[in-house]
Design an enzyme around this catalytic site. Sequence first.
Site, PDB file in Angstrom:
ATOM      1  N   GLY A   9       0.826  -1.202   0.000  1.00 35.21           N
ATOM      2  CA  GLY A   9       0.000   0.000   0.000  1.00 35.21           C
ATOM      3  C   GLY A   9       0.860   1.251   0.000  1.00 35.21           C
ATOM      4  N   SER A  13      -0.265   4.425   5.275  1.00 34.81           N
ATOM      5  CA  SER A  13      -1.591   3.823   5.124  1.00 34.81           C
ATOM      6  C   SER A  13      -1.947   2.867   6.255  1.00 34.81           C
ATOM      7  CB  SER A  13      -1.662   3.065   3.793  1.00 34.81           C
ATOM      8  OG  SER A  13      -0.709   2.007   3.781  1.00 34.81           O
ATOM      9  N   GLY A  14      -0.929   2.393   6.980  1.00 29.58           N
ATOM     10  CA  GLY A  14      -1.158   1.412   8.033  1.00 29.58           C
ATOM     11  C   GLY A  14      -0.616   0.032   7.691  1.00 29.58           C
ATOM     12  N   ALA A  34      14.275  -6.082  10.009  1.00 30.04           N
ATOM     13  CA  ALA A  34      14.287  -4.648   9.699  1.00 30.04           C
ATOM     14  C   ALA A  34      15.303  -4.387   8.596  1.00 30.04           C
ATOM     15  CB  ALA A  34      14.639  -3.857  10.952  1.00 30.04           C
ATOM     16  N   THR A  35      14.842  -3.820   7.495  1.00 33.93           N
ATOM     17  CA  THR A  35      15.727  -3.594   6.354  1.00 33.93           C
ATOM     18  C   THR A  35      16.370  -2.213   6.346  1.00 33.93           C
ATOM     19  OG1 THR A  35      13.890  -2.857   4.970  1.00 33.93           O
ATOM     20  CG2 THR A  35      14.439  -5.214   4.905  1.00 33.93           C
ATOM     21  N   ALA A  36      15.965  -1.346   7.251  1.00 30.46           N
ATOM     22  CA  ALA A  36      16.498   0.026   7.276  1.00 30.46           C
ATOM     23  C   ALA A  36      17.942   0.053   7.753  1.00 30.46           C
ATOM     24  CB  ALA A  36      15.645   0.904   8.184  1.00 30.46           C
ATOM     25  N   HIS A  52       8.656   2.656  14.794  1.00 25.20           N
ATOM     26  CA  HIS A  52       8.445   1.241  14.485  1.00 25.20           C
ATOM     27  C   HIS A  52       8.874   0.370  15.665  1.00 25.20           C
ATOM     28  CE1 HIS A  52       7.352   0.805  10.132  1.00 25.20           C
ATOM     29  NE2 HIS A  52       7.576   2.100  10.206  1.00 25.20           N
ATOM     30  N   GLU A  64      18.522  -6.850  12.100  1.00 21.49           N
ATOM     31  CA  GLU A  64      18.735  -5.844  11.061  1.00 21.49           C
ATOM     32  C   GLU A  64      19.358  -6.516   9.845  1.00 21.49           C
ATOM     33  OE1 GLU A  64      20.906  -2.631  12.851  1.00 21.49           O
ATOM     34  OE2 GLU A  64      19.296  -2.255  14.289  1.00 21.49           O
ATOM     35  N   ASP A  88      10.094  -5.751   7.069  1.00 18.53           N
ATOM     36  CA  ASP A  88       9.617  -4.383   6.917  1.00 18.53           C
ATOM     37  C   ASP A  88      10.813  -3.489   6.619  1.00 18.53           C
ATOM     38  OD1 ASP A  88       8.017  -2.150   6.870  1.00 18.53           O
ATOM     39  OD2 ASP A  88       7.336  -2.324   8.937  1.00 18.53           O
TER      40      ASP A  88
END
Length: 189
Positions: A9, A13-14, A34-36, A52, A64, A88
């Site tokens: 989405g 957006s949620g 976590a991909t950041a 998050h 990570e 995410d």
Amino acid sequence: MKRIILVTGPARSGKSEWAELLAEQSGKPVIYLATARLDPDDAEWQGRIDRHRQRRQASWRTQEVPVALTAAILQGTTSENPACLLVDSLGTWVANLLAEEDSTWRAILEELMESLKGLKQGTVIFVAEETGWGVVPAYPMGRSFRDRLGNVVRRLGAIADPVYLVTGGHAVNLSAIGSVLPPTKTLED
């Protein structure tokens, strides 16, 4: 038994919250992939990451994985007690690999897709941004990002069940109301 879920989405957006709810409801131990990439010089980015983190259950383990996503998925789904993996987000993962040549990127994507097709157990929930609903970016790197992410989302959508679209704070199960398109002829489509 394996299960692949895709939550996609637009921004804010949620999506992540819906994916987190699905992970919580899985009844399995949750590993948040976590991909950041952390950037201590970017306070706004750090604030996003912190929000998050604050939403996650205390019992969840965070790993990570800005690049090595396939290895993390394989590791998390091979134990005797397979986890629910929450990835995410795919957009951030694609951005982290944007400098890779097209041939290298295609190999990385094929490795991910083949590993998912070969899973025997565990649940993997992917969060993915929809970036292709706007104008075509005016610069090559923006077009590459949009095309790569769109390709990943489409290919995952073909093997995931269910696929959710989250927009305006509502989750819609696309698998229940839609039909899967046939595969594209090339990876670039």
